[in-house]
Design a protein around this motif. Structure first.
Motif, PDB file in Angstrom:
ATOM      1  N   UNK A  33      17.655   8.343 -19.985  1.00 50.47           N
ATOM      2  CA  UNK A  33      18.368   7.458 -19.241  1.00 50.47           C
ATOM      3  C   UNK A  33      19.747   7.943 -19.223  1.00 50.47           C
TER       4      UNK A  33
ATOM      5  N   UNK B 175      21.838   9.075 -15.753  1.00 48.34           N
ATOM      6  CA  UNK B 175      23.218   8.366 -15.433  1.00 48.34           C
ATOM      7  C   UNK B 175      24.269   9.202 -15.320  1.00 48.34           C
TER       8      UNK B 175
ATOM      9  N   UNK C  95      28.364  -0.556  -9.192  1.00 51.62           N
ATOM     10  CA  UNK C  95      27.839  -1.804  -8.934  1.00 51.62           C
ATOM     11  C   UNK C  95      26.245  -1.662  -8.803  1.00 51.62           C
ATOM     12  N   UNK C  96      25.943  -0.412  -7.970  1.00 57.74           N
ATOM     13  CA  UNK C  96      24.258  -0.080  -7.746  1.00 57.74           C
ATOM     14  C   UNK C  96      23.701   0.182  -9.094  1.00 57.74           C
ATOM     15  N   UNK C  97      24.537   1.131  -9.896  1.00 60.73           N
ATOM     16  CA  UNK C  97      23.988   1.596 -11.163  1.00 60.73           C
ATOM     17  C   UNK C  97      23.612   0.119 -12.130  1.00 60.73           C
ATOM     18  N   UNK C  98      24.356  -0.859 -12.101  1.00 61.60           N
ATOM     19  CA  UNK C  98      24.252  -1.819 -12.738  1.00 61.60           C
ATOM     20  C   UNK C  98      22.993  -2.804 -12.059  1.00 61.60           C
ATOM     21  N   UNK C  99      23.049  -2.763 -10.993  1.00 61.56           N
ATOM     22  CA  UNK C  99      21.837  -3.575 -10.307  1.00 61.56           C
ATOM     23  C   UNK C  99      20.718  -2.802 -10.475  1.00 61.56           C
ATOM     24  N   UNK C 100      20.646  -1.521 -10.614  1.00 62.93           N
ATOM     25  CA  UNK C 100      19.248  -0.755 -11.092  1.00 62.93           C
ATOM     26  C   UNK C 100      18.898  -0.724 -12.262  1.00 62.93           C
ATOM     27  N   UNK C 101      19.759  -1.371 -13.243  1.00 57.08           N
ATOM     28  CA  UNK C 101      19.152  -1.551 -14.583  1.00 57.08           C
ATOM     29  C   UNK C 101      20.144  -0.795 -15.625  1.00 57.08           C
ATOM     30  N   UNK C 102      21.100  -0.154 -15.383  1.00 54.31           N
ATOM     31  CA  UNK C 102      22.073   0.532 -16.293  1.00 54.31           C
ATOM     32  C   UNK C 102      22.925  -0.329 -17.248  1.00 54.31           C
ATOM     33  N   UNK C 103      22.565  -0.665 -18.420  1.00 52.84           N
ATOM     34  CA  UNK C 103      23.524  -1.628 -19.163  1.00 52.84           C
ATOM     35  C   UNK C 103      24.983  -1.475 -19.222  1.00 52.84           C
ATOM     36  N   UNK C 104      25.491  -2.257 -19.063  1.00 53.48           N
ATOM     37  CA  UNK C 104      27.125  -2.076 -18.839  1.00 53.48           C
ATOM     38  C   UNK C 104      27.952  -1.347 -20.010  1.00 53.48           C
ATOM     39  N   UNK C 105      27.421  -1.786 -21.142  1.00 55.43           N
ATOM     40  CA  UNK C 105      27.979  -1.077 -22.302  1.00 55.43           C
ATOM     41  C   UNK C 105      27.802   0.397 -22.196  1.00 55.43           C
TER      42      UNK C 105
ATOM     43  N   UNK D 129      28.762  -8.235 -12.454  1.00 55.39           N
ATOM     44  CA  UNK D 129      27.867  -7.480 -11.280  1.00 55.39           C
ATOM     45  C   UNK D 129      28.126  -7.966 -10.053  1.00 55.39           C
TER      46      UNK D 129
END
Lengths: 795, 216
Positions: free
Chosen positions: A1, A5, A253-263, A349
């Motif tokens: 992953x 990223x 925003x897109x990365x997070x929406x696609x499931x990338x954890x914020x941390x 998000x």
């Protein structure tokens, strides 16, 4: 992953190389500015210290021939046999290099090959064909010899250290010695010098002059400049990173929406920035070296020594220096990106698309409050602050507070312009310019700080120069300064002077404690030399006459400040003698307090003190002849006579170099700020197409839009300059009146240089115009399809 | 049961009334549900809660029996990566990645990248000639097809589509909609489609209407 990223994060830079260049250039230039200044600072210190450190000049007493001639080697042998712990030195020029021959076996610790050279070998130094220790540039200037050359960065510039035997051979002076260094520890029972070598005299170590001590102040000021350049660099870096984050908000925003954890995203962005910081840091350190070398062409090769050059002359950076440069780059990146990463960590998000104008307005209010707080802190510290730390905190608060005040003040000024605009285009121009302020604010803050640094440092340095020249004229008014070895020689000097009609001003001094402070008490003869040349900072009416009558004393600024004295305060000089202060004089560079009495009072009070130093007033054209007379008739060694013109010329040349460096750094800082502005304008040029396209569609030609963009940059730079002037003057005041006083106990007077400020303003406008030229040109040539794209929602 | 919502309530800070009020619904695997309603009725909010993009104030949102409510950010992110696929009205493609990289992106994130499946998807969606292009070089319809391919590449159990045809003309919208339904049906995933279009909603097996935060 992680790899996926990273590929997305880096794809942004691949697709937008200009953004990457902005970020890297901002970081690299910030680092270069900082490390360049640090290198120059270190180099200047090294230059000042090297000669004394290498040769022990100014530290040890010396024995020289009374007539200035060479000392036979046999005399040296005789002295050693008689118990004198002395070490021979031979000096002379070979080509344009000063050859200094020493005997490492008898030289005091700290002088010689063991101390100065890592690569030196004592055995090889004194035997065989010998070794020559010098800096790389000095060695390059040396004629060919059979000795082994060793690059030794710590040796004084343009000087080569060799064994005395080799020196005598190279200089063709077999059996001759120029001077003998007298070691501090001497046997108690040793025969007097005049019984062993009648033609020789011992001279005390030369007094380290006030001029030399002024260099400490200069270094403090250079350090302050380093701090300023770092802050400018930090703003540039902050701007570059802020833009990088702003541009990538949708991606985040897109990365997070696609499931990338914020941390994980934050960590990876931090790693990405650290990597970029490291790369830019490497470039910056290299650039810093180039900057330093370019600014100090006469010591460029010496700099190579500072970084640790090898024999082939290849550049080898000293690890401590480049590591600290990299640390600054990465640390600066961390500081500059901390805010952006923090806001990313807190960004909901689904809320990242909230209206930017509202966010900016909210930030604007917060920043205004912060700015006001910082400026009040600076003001409070200026009034009530104590100590050097408080001075530097005040400096930082003033600069950052001033920089943060820029956007709200610009907005106010632009709102004023908008309210007075009549034509629709003018109204749009002011409104649109106001809208650009948030996007350009960091670049403008960098420009503001660069201009502030320019005004502040120029004012400080020029004030310094004026004060310094005045101070030299005051303190070195006498044409010749002579030191006597003993009272008998002092009498002979006075006799020779009297015979030739030369005025003798004895320098009587004694160390004491005055008002609880260590101080020097001087006895001064009433003479026009003092009355005409000395400028008193504060004085009672007719102070010199009161002093001449023995009814008062003068004290230096240091004692006045440290002991909290004032005019009229009674100063206890000695038991039974207490006199009021009638004047306070500037005594730049002196670390201790000073009290000046009339010489008659001094002699009554300290009858045992004999004057061994004299200022002599005579026709400048007769100085050489009089020196010869003193040498012949009073046995005064050449080294005991100092021509004031020589000291002045030497001192001024040291400071001229300082001014050259400072001026060049000023221009460079401005250029870097101009570059930051260019990058911001280029980035904004793409982001603001949706604002320009409707105006274009309504009938404003591209060329007109481009011209207005150019004008906008000039207006913003001019408004920034208007704030930079008072801020720069406040900075100069802080450096001269607060930091200097806290550091050294004396205050430098501040002078204003309006022509310099006008020139700087013109330069800043030129930098802004140049920065805006390319984006404006691109706008003027932009294909209509690109502008139409805005309306097709295809961007 | 693929999806189960029980008494889900959500109020935005500063709002007077809840945007969703005690919503309960079930969705089985392979089932396709159209969610319609006026602007501001809470359709997108319901979708965001279901996809773990936002959290409910009260109630339970469970996917495959797992309650999302107590999950932290990494937990919800893992859900979005592996189980749920979201298609946005604004496409939300990564502008700096090529079409091919965009399509493969979520599958790689989920660790379920299958080149054969990606190739089949791109062929079905008519993107074969555009793989080397960047999103900005595509039309709106093409971009939405890329977004659909990206969402379906990791074979999510539940597909959430938020007005996926809202930015497209009618003909393109019909094509994209048909492809989406066809591809979702092939994988056996559940689909919740938020739309304003009564015409498209009528083409799905099940339809719910939201009004003032409540299902009707």
């Amino acid at each position: 992953m992680t790899r996926t990223i990273f590929s997305a994060l880096f794809s942004h830079w691949r697709r937008n190389p200009l953004h990457l260049i902005t970020l890297l250039a901002g970081l690299a230039l910030g680092t270069a500015l900082w490390s360049g200044v640090q290198a120059i600072n270190a180099e200047a210190r090294a230059s000042y210290d090297a000669a004394a450190a290498t040769l022990g000049e100014g530290t040890y007493a010396q024995i020289v021939a009374q007539d200035g001639a060479a000392i036979p080697q046999q005399t040296y042998v005789g002295l050693r046999r008689a118990g004198w712990l002395v070490s021979p030195v031979v000096e002379g020029d070979l080509g344009r290099v000063r050859i200094v021959g020493i005997d490492p076996l008898t030289a005091p610790r700290g002088i010689g090959p063991v101390s100065v050279g890592g690569g030196a070998d004592l055995g090889a130094f004194v035997t065989g064909t010998g070794q020559i220790l010098a800096r790389a540039d000095t060695l390059a200037a040396l004629p060919e010899t059979d000795a082994t050359v060793i690059i030794t960065p710590d040796v004084a510039p343009n000087t080569a250290i060799v064994d005395i035997g080799l020196a005598q051979r190279l200089l063709g002076r077999a059996g001759q010695i120029d001077r003998l260094i007298v070691l501090p520890e001497q046997p108690i029972k040793r025969r007097p010098l005049d019984t062993i070598a009648p033609g020789l005299i011992e001279t005390a170590p030369p007094d380290s002059s006030e001029v030399a001590r002024l260099t400490d102040s200069f270094h403090l000021n250079l350090t302050a400049f380093g701090l300023l350049s770092f802050v400018v660099g930090l703003f540039i870096v902050h701007g570059a990173i802020g833009l990088a984050f702003e541009q990538r908000r949708p991606m985040v925003r897109t990365l997070r929406a696609l499931g990338v954890p914020l941390r994980r995203l934050i960590w990876l962005m931090a790693v990405e920035l650290a990597t970029l910081g490291l790369i830019a840091g490497l470039v910056g350190v290299a650039l810093g070296y180039v900057v330093a070398a370019a600014l100090l062409p006469d010591v460029a090769a010496t700099l190579r020594g500072l970084y640790g050059a090898d024999v082939s002359g290849q550049l080898t950076l000293r690890p401590a220096w480049w590591i600290s440069g990299l640390a600054i780059a990465v640390g600066g990146t961390a500081v500059a990106s901390a805010g952006a990463l923090w806001s990313l960590a807190r960004m909901p998000l689904l809320a990242s698309a909230q209206p930017r104008a509202w966010v900016m307005a909210r930030q604007g209010v917060a920043l205004s409050m912060l700015s006001l707080t910082l400026l009040m802190l600076a003001g409070g510290l200026a009034i009530w602050g104590q100590g050097l730390s408080a001075g530097f905190i005040m400096l930082g608060a003033l600069l950052v507070g001033g920089a943060l005040a820029l956007p709200p003040l610009l907005t106010l000024a632009l709102r004023f312009g908008q309210a007075r605009a009549r034509s629709p285009v003018a109204q749009w121009f002011w409104a649109d310019t106001r809208q650009q302020v948030p996007g350009l604010s960091l670049a403008l803050m960098a420009l503001l700080l660069a201009m502030t640094a320019n005004v502040g440092v120029s004012t400080m340095v020029s004030s310094f120069r004026l004060t310094f020249v005045g101070f030299l004229d005051q303190r070195l008014a006498s044409e010749l300064y002579v030191s006597a070895t003993d009272a008998a020689q002092a009498e002979r000097i006075a006799a020779v002077a009297m015979a030739q009609g030369v005025v003798v001003l004895p320098i009587l001094a004694v160390d004491a404690k005055v008002a609880g402070q260590p101080a020097e008490i001087y006895g001064a003869r009433d003479h026009a030399t003092y009355r005409d040349n000395w400028q008193l900072l504060r004085a009672v009416p007719d102070a010199w006459s009161v002093l001449a009558r023995g009814e008062g004393v003068l004290v230096n600024e240091q004692l006045y400040r440290r002991a909290d004295l004032d005019l009229g305060t009674m100063v206890p000089i000695a038991p039974g003698l207490e006199l009021p202060i009638v004047g306070i004089y500037g005594d730049y560079g002196n670390p201790v307090g000073q009290v000046i009495l009339n010489d008659a009072v001094f002699t009554r009070q300290f009858p045992d003190v004999t004057a061994l130093r004299f200022g002599l007033r005579l026709d400048p054209s007769k100085v050489d002849a009089f020196r010869a007379a003193l040498r012949d008739q009073a046995g005064v060694a050449d080294s005991a006579m100092v021509d004031q013109a020589v000291i002045k010329a030497m001192s001024l040349s040291v400071f001229e170099r300082t001014f050259t460096v400072t001026t060049a750094l000023n221009i460079l800082t401005l250029a870097v700020a101009g570059f930051a502005m260019l990058m911001s304008l280029l980035t904004l040029a793409v982001m603001r197409l949706p604002q320009l396209a409707p105006v274009w569609a309504l009938g404003l030609p591209r060329r007109r839009l481009a011209a207005l963009d150019l004008l906008r940059a000039v207006v913003l730079a001019a408004l920034t300059g208007a704030l930079a002037l008072p801020l720069g003057l406040a900075l100069a005041w802080a450096l001269l009146a607060v930091v200097n006083v806290e550091a050294f106990g004396w205050r430098l007077p501040m002078y204003l240089f309006p022509m310099d400020y006008l020139r700087l303003g013109a330069l800043a406008l030129l930098a802004a115009t140049l920065a805006a030229l390319w984006p404006a040109w691109r706008l003027s040539r932009m294909p209509p399809t690109q502008l139409l794209g805005v309306f097709r929602n295809e961007r | 049961m693929l999806l189960s919502l029980r008494d889900v309530t959500k109020t935005y800070p500063g709002a007077e009334a809840p945007v969703l009020q005690r919503i309960s619904l079930d969705l089985h695997a392979g089932e396709m549900l159209a969610l319609t309603g006026e602007s501001g009725s809470g359709k997108s909010t319901l979708l965001h809660l279901t996809g773990g993009l936002d959290t409910a104030d009260r109630g339970i949102v469970a996917i495959d029996g797992t309650d999302l409510t107590p999950l932290d950010d990494p937990g919800r992110a893992a859900l979005r990566r592996g189980t749920v696929g979201v298609i946005f009205q604004q496409f939300n493609l990564i502008p700096s990645l090529t079409v091919a990289a965009n399509i493969a992106f979520q599958a790689r994130l989920a660790g379920r990248y299958n080149p054969d499946r990606v190739q089949r998807l791109t062929t079905r969606l008519g993107l074969g000639d555009h793989l080397g292009k960047y999103p900005e070089q595509l039309s709106g319809g093409q971009q939405q097809r890329v977004a659909i391919a990206r969402t379906l590449a990791p074979q999510p159990r539940l597909v959430l589509a938020d007005e996926p045809t809202g930015n497209l003309d009618e003909a393109t919208a019909d094509t994209v909609f048909a492809l989406l339904c066809e591809l979702v049906a092939e994988t056996g995933a559940g689909l919740i489609l938020v739309t304003h279009s009564e015409r498209l909603a009528a083409r799905l097996g099940r339809r719910l209407h939201l009004r003032a935060g409540q299902l009707t």
